[in-house]
Motif scaffolding. Structure first.
Motif, PDB file in Angstrom:
ATOM      1  N   ALA A  25     -22.858 -29.231  28.244  1.00  0.00           N
ATOM      2  CA  ALA A  25     -23.354 -28.755  26.956  1.00  0.00           C
ATOM      3  C   ALA A  25     -24.857 -28.898  26.892  1.00  0.00           C
ATOM      4  O   ALA A  25     -25.437 -29.743  27.563  1.00  0.00           O
ATOM      5  N   SER A  26     -25.472 -28.073  26.067  1.00  0.00           N
ATOM      6  CA  SER A  26     -26.902 -28.203  25.854  1.00  0.00           C
ATOM      7  C   SER A  26     -27.159 -29.369  24.916  1.00  0.00           C
ATOM      8  O   SER A  26     -26.243 -29.919  24.311  1.00  0.00           O
ATOM      9  N   ASP A  27     -28.415 -29.714  24.779  1.00  0.00           N
ATOM     10  CA  ASP A  27     -28.801 -30.852  23.949  1.00  0.00           C
ATOM     11  C   ASP A  27     -28.418 -30.651  22.481  1.00  0.00           C
ATOM     12  O   ASP A  27     -28.188 -31.595  21.769  1.00  0.00           O
ATOM     13  N   SER A  28     -28.326 -29.386  22.029  1.00  0.00           N
ATOM     14  CA  SER A  28     -28.029 -29.123  20.619  1.00  0.00           C
ATOM     15  C   SER A  28     -26.567 -28.777  20.365  1.00  0.00           C
ATOM     16  O   SER A  28     -26.161 -28.597  19.232  1.00  0.00           O
ATOM     17  N   SER A  29     -25.762 -28.692  21.422  1.00  0.00           N
ATOM     18  CA  SER A  29     -24.345 -28.375  21.281  1.00  0.00           C
ATOM     19  C   SER A  29     -23.564 -29.609  20.853  1.00  0.00           C
ATOM     20  O   SER A  29     -23.879 -30.729  21.238  1.00  0.00           O
ATOM     21  N   MET A  30     -22.519 -29.393  20.063  1.00  0.00           N
ATOM     22  CA  MET A  30     -21.633 -30.497  19.690  1.00  0.00           C
ATOM     23  C   MET A  30     -20.635 -30.800  20.792  1.00  0.00           C
ATOM     24  O   MET A  30     -20.097 -31.900  20.859  1.00  0.00           O
ATOM     25  N   SER A  31     -20.366 -29.812  21.645  1.00  0.00           N
ATOM     26  CA  SER A  31     -19.379 -30.002  22.707  1.00  0.00           C
ATOM     27  C   SER A  31     -19.788 -31.140  23.619  1.00  0.00           C
ATOM     28  O   SER A  31     -20.947 -31.263  23.995  1.00  0.00           O
ATOM     29  N   GLY A  32     -18.820 -31.979  23.937  1.00  0.00           N
ATOM     30  CA  GLY A  32     -19.070 -33.074  24.859  1.00  0.00           C
ATOM     31  C   GLY A  32     -18.384 -34.342  24.421  1.00  0.00           C
ATOM     32  O   GLY A  32     -17.592 -34.361  23.478  1.00  0.00           O
ATOM     33  N   ARG A  33     -18.708 -35.415  25.124  1.00  0.00           N
ATOM     34  CA  ARG A  33     -18.148 -36.731  24.835  1.00  0.00           C
ATOM     35  C   ARG A  33     -19.234 -37.573  24.191  1.00  0.00           C
ATOM     36  O   ARG A  33     -20.372 -37.608  24.666  1.00  0.00           O
ATOM     37  N   TRP A  34     -18.874 -38.282  23.127  1.00  0.00           N
ATOM     38  CA  TRP A  34     -19.837 -39.035  22.326  1.00  0.00           C
ATOM     39  C   TRP A  34     -19.371 -40.470  22.130  1.00  0.00           C
ATOM     40  O   TRP A  34     -18.180 -40.725  22.002  1.00  0.00           O
ATOM     41  N   GLN A  35     -20.321 -41.399  22.055  1.00  0.00           N
ATOM     42  CA  GLN A  35     -20.049 -42.820  21.852  1.00  0.00           C
ATOM     43  C   GLN A  35     -20.825 -43.295  20.631  1.00  0.00           C
ATOM     44  O   GLN A  35     -22.021 -43.020  20.503  1.00  0.00           O
ATOM     45  N   LEU A  36     -20.165 -44.022  19.729  1.00  0.00           N
ATOM     46  CA  LEU A  36     -20.812 -44.552  18.523  1.00  0.00           C
ATOM     47  C   LEU A  36     -21.985 -45.443  18.921  1.00  0.00           C
ATOM     48  O   LEU A  36     -21.854 -46.314  19.769  1.00  0.00           O
ATOM     49  N   SER A  37     -23.133 -45.198  18.276  1.00  0.00           N
ATOM     50  CA  SER A  37     -24.295 -46.034  18.557  1.00  0.00           C
ATOM     51  C   SER A  37     -24.775 -46.783  17.315  1.00  0.00           C
ATOM     52  O   SER A  37     -25.388 -47.834  17.431  1.00  0.00           O
ATOM     53  N   GLN A  38     -24.485 -46.243  16.123  1.00  0.00           N
ATOM     54  CA  GLN A  38     -24.945 -46.897  14.898  1.00  0.00           C
ATOM     55  C   GLN A  38     -24.109 -46.391  13.722  1.00  0.00           C
ATOM     56  O   GLN A  38     -23.641 -45.260  13.720  1.00  0.00           O
ATOM     57  N   THR A  50     -13.711 -45.723  11.276  1.00  0.00           N
ATOM     58  CA  THR A  50     -14.863 -45.206  12.007  1.00  0.00           C
ATOM     59  C   THR A  50     -14.472 -44.958  13.462  1.00  0.00           C
ATOM     60  O   THR A  50     -14.110 -45.891  14.171  1.00  0.00           O
ATOM     61  N   PRO A  51     -14.544 -43.708  13.924  1.00  0.00           N
ATOM     62  CA  PRO A  51     -14.242 -43.458  15.333  1.00  0.00           C
ATOM     63  C   PRO A  51     -15.388 -43.958  16.205  1.00  0.00           C
ATOM     64  O   PRO A  51     -16.553 -43.714  15.902  1.00  0.00           O
ATOM     65  N   THR A  52     -15.066 -44.679  17.271  1.00  0.00           N
ATOM     66  CA  THR A  52     -16.105 -45.152  18.174  1.00  0.00           C
ATOM     67  C   THR A  52     -16.356 -44.164  19.306  1.00  0.00           C
ATOM     68  O   THR A  52     -17.408 -44.207  19.933  1.00  0.00           O
ATOM     69  N   ARG A  53     -15.385 -43.285  19.560  1.00  0.00           N
ATOM     70  CA  ARG A  53     -15.535 -42.259  20.592  1.00  0.00           C
ATOM     71  C   ARG A  53     -15.080 -40.918  20.035  1.00  0.00           C
ATOM     72  O   ARG A  53     -14.090 -40.851  19.307  1.00  0.00           O
ATOM     73  N   LEU A  54     -15.793 -39.871  20.401  1.00  0.00           N
ATOM     74  CA  LEU A  54     -15.436 -38.500  20.025  1.00  0.00           C
ATOM     75  C   LEU A  54     -15.516 -37.622  21.265  1.00  0.00           C
ATOM     76  O   LEU A  54     -16.398 -37.823  22.104  1.00  0.00           O
ATOM     77  N   GLU A  66     -11.510 -34.747  19.119  1.00  0.00           N
ATOM     78  CA  GLU A  66     -10.637 -35.860  19.481  1.00  0.00           C
ATOM     79  C   GLU A  66     -11.350 -37.148  19.097  1.00  0.00           C
ATOM     80  O   GLU A  66     -12.527 -37.308  19.387  1.00  0.00           O
ATOM     81  N   THR A  67     -10.629 -38.049  18.435  1.00  0.00           N
ATOM     82  CA  THR A  67     -11.201 -39.338  18.050  1.00  0.00           C
ATOM     83  C   THR A  67     -10.291 -40.445  18.546  1.00  0.00           C
ATOM     84  O   THR A  67      -9.093 -40.250  18.714  1.00  0.00           O
ATOM     85  N   ASP A  68     -10.889 -41.613  18.765  1.00  0.00           N
ATOM     86  CA  ASP A  68     -10.068 -42.739  19.186  1.00  0.00           C
ATOM     87  C   ASP A  68      -9.282 -43.264  17.994  1.00  0.00           C
ATOM     88  O   ASP A  68      -9.687 -43.118  16.850  1.00  0.00           O
ATOM     89  N   THR A  69      -8.154 -43.848  18.289  1.00  0.00           N
ATOM     90  CA  THR A  69      -7.248 -44.308  17.230  1.00  0.00           C
ATOM     91  C   THR A  69      -7.417 -45.785  16.927  1.00  0.00           C
ATOM     92  O   THR A  69      -6.780 -46.303  16.012  1.00  0.00           O
ATOM     93  N   GLN A  74      -6.339 -44.476  23.449  1.00  0.00           N
ATOM     94  CA  GLN A  74      -5.542 -43.481  22.728  1.00  0.00           C
ATOM     95  C   GLN A  74      -6.464 -42.637  21.870  1.00  0.00           C
ATOM     96  O   GLN A  74      -7.301 -43.163  21.138  1.00  0.00           O
ATOM     97  N   MET A  75      -6.283 -41.321  21.976  1.00  0.00           N
ATOM     98  CA  MET A  75      -7.084 -40.383  21.206  1.00  0.00           C
ATOM     99  C   MET A  75      -6.135 -39.472  20.426  1.00  0.00           C
ATOM    100  O   MET A  75      -5.017 -39.223  20.845  1.00  0.00           O
ATOM    101  N   THR A  76      -6.597 -38.997  19.270  1.00  0.00           N
ATOM    102  CA  THR A  76      -5.848 -38.012  18.506  1.00  0.00           C
ATOM    103  C   THR A  76      -6.755 -36.807  18.295  1.00  0.00           C
ATOM    104  O   THR A  76      -7.961 -36.966  18.113  1.00  0.00           O
ATOM    105  N   ALA A  77      -6.199 -35.605  18.348  1.00  0.00           N
ATOM    106  CA  ALA A  77      -6.999 -34.383  18.274  1.00  0.00           C
ATOM    107  C   ALA A  77      -6.673 -33.583  17.022  1.00  0.00           C
ATOM    108  O   ALA A  77      -5.515 -33.459  16.639  1.00  0.00           O
ATOM    109  N   SER A  78      -7.729 -33.063  16.414  1.00  0.00           N
ATOM    110  CA  SER A  78      -7.602 -32.133  15.288  1.00  0.00           C
ATOM    111  C   SER A  78      -8.336 -30.859  15.658  1.00  0.00           C
ATOM    112  O   SER A  78      -9.489 -30.912  16.099  1.00  0.00           O
ATOM    113  N   THR A  79      -7.668 -29.719  15.497  1.00  0.00           N
ATOM    114  CA  THR A  79      -8.306 -28.437  15.765  1.00  0.00           C
ATOM    115  C   THR A  79      -8.499 -27.721  14.437  1.00  0.00           C
ATOM    116  O   THR A  79      -7.552 -27.546  13.668  1.00  0.00           O
TER     117      THR A  79
END
Length: 162
Positions: A25-38, A50-54, A66-69, A74-79
């Motif tokens: 993904a590009s720097d401005s795309s939402m697509s990708g894997r994310w980790q809570l930082s703050q 609060t999801p710690t991973r997306l 997808e968010t962690d449970t 374990q992750m759960t997905a919403s489309t």
């Protein structure tokens, strides 16, 4: 060469259709894997912690988040359909959870309604999630009534373990 073979030679070779992936993904795309930082603000909103991973996957018509449970790995997905139509999404047992999503000013706005049978009738909770990427940082602002929680996420590399 004949006219037929010359027209074939002039035609550009066809390239395969692009394939969308969640990890490239590009720097401005939402697509990708994310980790809570703050995070700031109060905790749970009608069962949403609060999801710690997306993990976010975008397409032209829908976005899957997808968010962690809270349980290890374990992750759960919403489309969500991006046309603003209602979608049934996963929620706690016994709750009816529905959402509508639209793109607004470069952000993804998701309106969520959760209902559950209470002792005096249905209890209804309205939650708003706004996802925005700015300078490679994903921000999720979650609000319910006057309460708001802001969470920021850093992009995870594709070779990190879940």
């Amino acid at each position: 060469p004949t006219a037929r073979s010359a027209s074939r030679a002039a035609r550009a070779p066809e390239s395969p259709a692009p394939v969308a992936t969640a990890t490239v993904a590009s720097d401005s795309s939402m697509s990708g894997r994310w980790q809570l930082s703050q995070q700031s603000g109060r905790g749970n909103f009608a069962g949403y912690s609060t999801p710690t991973r997306l993990t976010i996957t975008e397409s032209a018509n829908a976005i899957t988040i997808e968010t962690d449970t809270g349980t290890e790995n374990q992750m759960t997905a919403s489309t969500y359909r991006l046309d603003g139509s209602e979608t049934v999404v996963p929620g706690p047992l016994g709750w009816d959870t529905r959402a509508k999503a639209t793109r607004r000013d470069g952000a993804l706005a998701v309106s969520i309604v959760r209902t559950i049978d209470g002792p005096d009738g249905k209890l209804r909770f309205e939650i708003s999630d706004v996802y925005r990427v700015d300078n490679g940082v994903l921000t999720l602002e979650r609000s319910q009534g006057t309460r708001t929680r802001k969470m920021t996420y850093a992009r995870r590399s594709s070779n990190e373990r879940p």
